[in-house]
Design a protein around this motif. Structure first.
Motif, PDB file in Angstrom:
ATOM      1  N   ILE A 166       1.719 -10.976  -2.552  1.00  0.00           N
ATOM      2  CA  ILE A 166       2.992 -10.260  -2.372  1.00  0.00           C
ATOM      3  C   ILE A 166       3.351  -9.428  -3.599  1.00  0.00           C
ATOM      4  O   ILE A 166       3.664  -8.241  -3.487  1.00  0.00           O
ATOM      5  CB  ILE A 166       4.120 -11.272  -2.038  1.00  0.00           C
ATOM      6  N   PHE A 167       3.296 -10.043  -4.778  1.00  0.00           N
ATOM      7  CA  PHE A 167       3.695  -9.304  -5.983  1.00  0.00           C
ATOM      8  C   PHE A 167       2.762  -8.123  -6.280  1.00  0.00           C
ATOM      9  O   PHE A 167       3.254  -7.006  -6.540  1.00  0.00           O
ATOM     10  CB  PHE A 167       3.775 -10.250  -7.183  1.00  0.00           C
ATOM     11  N   PRO A 168       1.428  -8.321  -6.247  1.00  0.00           N
ATOM     12  CA  PRO A 168       0.556  -7.146  -6.488  1.00  0.00           C
ATOM     13  C   PRO A 168       0.778  -6.026  -5.478  1.00  0.00           C
ATOM     14  O   PRO A 168       0.708  -4.853  -5.827  1.00  0.00           O
ATOM     15  CB  PRO A 168      -0.853  -7.742  -6.355  1.00  0.00           C
ATOM     16  N   ALA A 169       1.049  -6.393  -4.200  1.00  0.00           N
ATOM     17  CA  ALA A 169       1.259  -5.362  -3.187  1.00  0.00           C
ATOM     18  C   ALA A 169       2.543  -4.579  -3.413  1.00  0.00           C
ATOM     19  O   ALA A 169       2.682  -3.454  -2.927  1.00  0.00           O
ATOM     20  CB  ALA A 169       1.279  -6.009  -1.793  1.00  0.00           C
ATOM     21  N   SER A 170       3.486  -5.167  -4.145  1.00  0.00           N
ATOM     22  CA  SER A 170       4.765  -4.481  -4.392  1.00  0.00           C
ATOM     23  C   SER A 170       4.752  -3.659  -5.676  1.00  0.00           C
ATOM     24  O   SER A 170       5.772  -3.032  -6.008  1.00  0.00           O
ATOM     25  CB  SER A 170       5.907  -5.514  -4.464  1.00  0.00           C
ATOM     26  N   ILE A 171       3.632  -3.637  -6.384  1.00  0.00           N
ATOM     27  CA  ILE A 171       3.555  -2.935  -7.670  1.00  0.00           C
ATOM     28  C   ILE A 171       3.911  -1.439  -7.566  1.00  0.00           C
ATOM     29  O   ILE A 171       4.634  -0.911  -8.427  1.00  0.00           O
ATOM     30  CB  ILE A 171       2.152  -3.102  -8.287  1.00  0.00           C
ATOM     31  N   PRO A 172       3.438  -0.689  -6.536  1.00  0.00           N
ATOM     32  CA  PRO A 172       3.823   0.730  -6.468  1.00  0.00           C
ATOM     33  C   PRO A 172       5.333   0.939  -6.465  1.00  0.00           C
ATOM     34  O   PRO A 172       5.849   1.850  -7.118  1.00  0.00           O
ATOM     35  CB  PRO A 172       3.188   1.194  -5.148  1.00  0.00           C
ATOM     36  N   TYR A 173       6.072   0.103  -5.729  1.00  0.00           N
ATOM     37  CA  TYR A 173       7.527   0.215  -5.721  1.00  0.00           C
ATOM     38  C   TYR A 173       8.099  -0.149  -7.096  1.00  0.00           C
ATOM     39  O   TYR A 173       9.074   0.454  -7.558  1.00  0.00           O
ATOM     40  CB  TYR A 173       8.133  -0.697  -4.662  1.00  0.00           C
ATOM     41  N   ALA A 174       7.504  -1.150  -7.746  1.00  0.00           N
ATOM     42  CA  ALA A 174       7.981  -1.560  -9.065  1.00  0.00           C
ATOM     43  C   ALA A 174       7.784  -0.443 -10.090  1.00  0.00           C
ATOM     44  O   ALA A 174       8.651  -0.205 -10.943  1.00  0.00           O
ATOM     45  CB  ALA A 174       7.242  -2.827  -9.512  1.00  0.00           C
TER      46      ALA A 174
END
Length: 254
Positions: A166-174
């Motif tokens: 979940i966290f790696p997949a949200s990196i672009p938004y971060a």
């Protein structure tokens, strides 16, 4: 290359028109200085090291405030994304506060911390935290269910699922959130420094305005804009493009 030439021609024409308009209008430097007056004020500021001290002080406050904002925003974003109760309560408050300009908080910050570094840094933290929180929340909530189901079929769950999927997949938004947080924090810093006791670019802007030195006012305004553009182009846009390319989102984002 063609784009760079267009930009150079545009800015040269802009400066020429500016110079000719001021000369034709007969305005004094206390009303509308010529580009040559602004250039002299800018050079003088670096020669007497005033602007160098201002840049050092501003970047020190920005580094502290933005670091806190990114950590706090990431943590709050994760909390809102994983807890429906927090999203329904704290999330609505953060969305409401997002529409409040950072400068509005300055009177309260001065009452709480005094007219000092802490008040300015508080404004910077507020400016960056809210936008980082919202982007982090959206990033986690938009993780594809296919990724989660695939990981779960391979035995991943709980904290392991969050850290590895979940966290790696949200990196672009971060990363996009960090870029926006920098821009908001930079603006908040300038607003906070205007009422500070200096040094700092915002303080020098206010000081020059009080003494009618419009050449220095415009020189500082140009410096603020140029620094903001350079940092965004050379650091945040590159990081964002690299992340989008690595995550295979470059075409979709363009």
């Amino acid at each position: 290359m063609q784009r760079v030439i267009k930009q150079i021609v545009f800015y040269v024409l802009f400066i020429v028109i500016w110079e000719m308009s001021v000369r034709a209008g007969g305005w004094g430097p206390d009303i509308m200085p010529k580009p040559t007056d602004v250039w002299e004020a800018l050079i003088q500021g670096f020669i007497d090291k005033t602007l160098i001290y201002d840049l050092g002080a501003s970047f020190q406050r920005l580094l502290i405030g933005l670091t806190i904002a990114l950590i706090l925003g990431t943590s709050l974003g994760i909390l809102l994304a994983k807890s429906q109760t927090a999203d329904d309560t704290l999330g609505s408050l953060i969305l409401a506060l997002q529409s409040v300009p950072s400068i509005v908080w300055l009177p309260l910050a001065i009452m709480w911390f005094g007219l000092n570094e802490k008040a300015v840094i508080f404004i910077v933290v507020l400016g960056g935290t809210l936008v980082m929180t919202i982007n982090m929340r959206i990033g986690i909530k938009n993780v594809s269910p296919l990724y989660i189901k695939a990981a779960q079929t391979m035995g991943s769950s709980g904290f392991d699922l969050f850290i590895k999927i979940i966290f790696p997949a949200s990196i672009p938004y971060a990363v996009t959130g960090a870029r926006l947080a920098w821009a908001f924090a930079w603006r908040a810093l300038m607003a906070g420094e205007i009422l500070s006791t200096g040094p700092g670019l915002g303080y020098t802007l206010k000081y020059a305005s009080d003494f009618g030195n419009m050449s220095l006012v415009i020189a500082v305004m140009i410096l603020i804009g140029v620094i903001g553009t350079i940092v965004d182009l050379l650091f945040f846009q590159r990081v964002e493009k690299n992340v989008m390319r690595r995550w295979g989102l470059e075409q979709a984002s363009s």
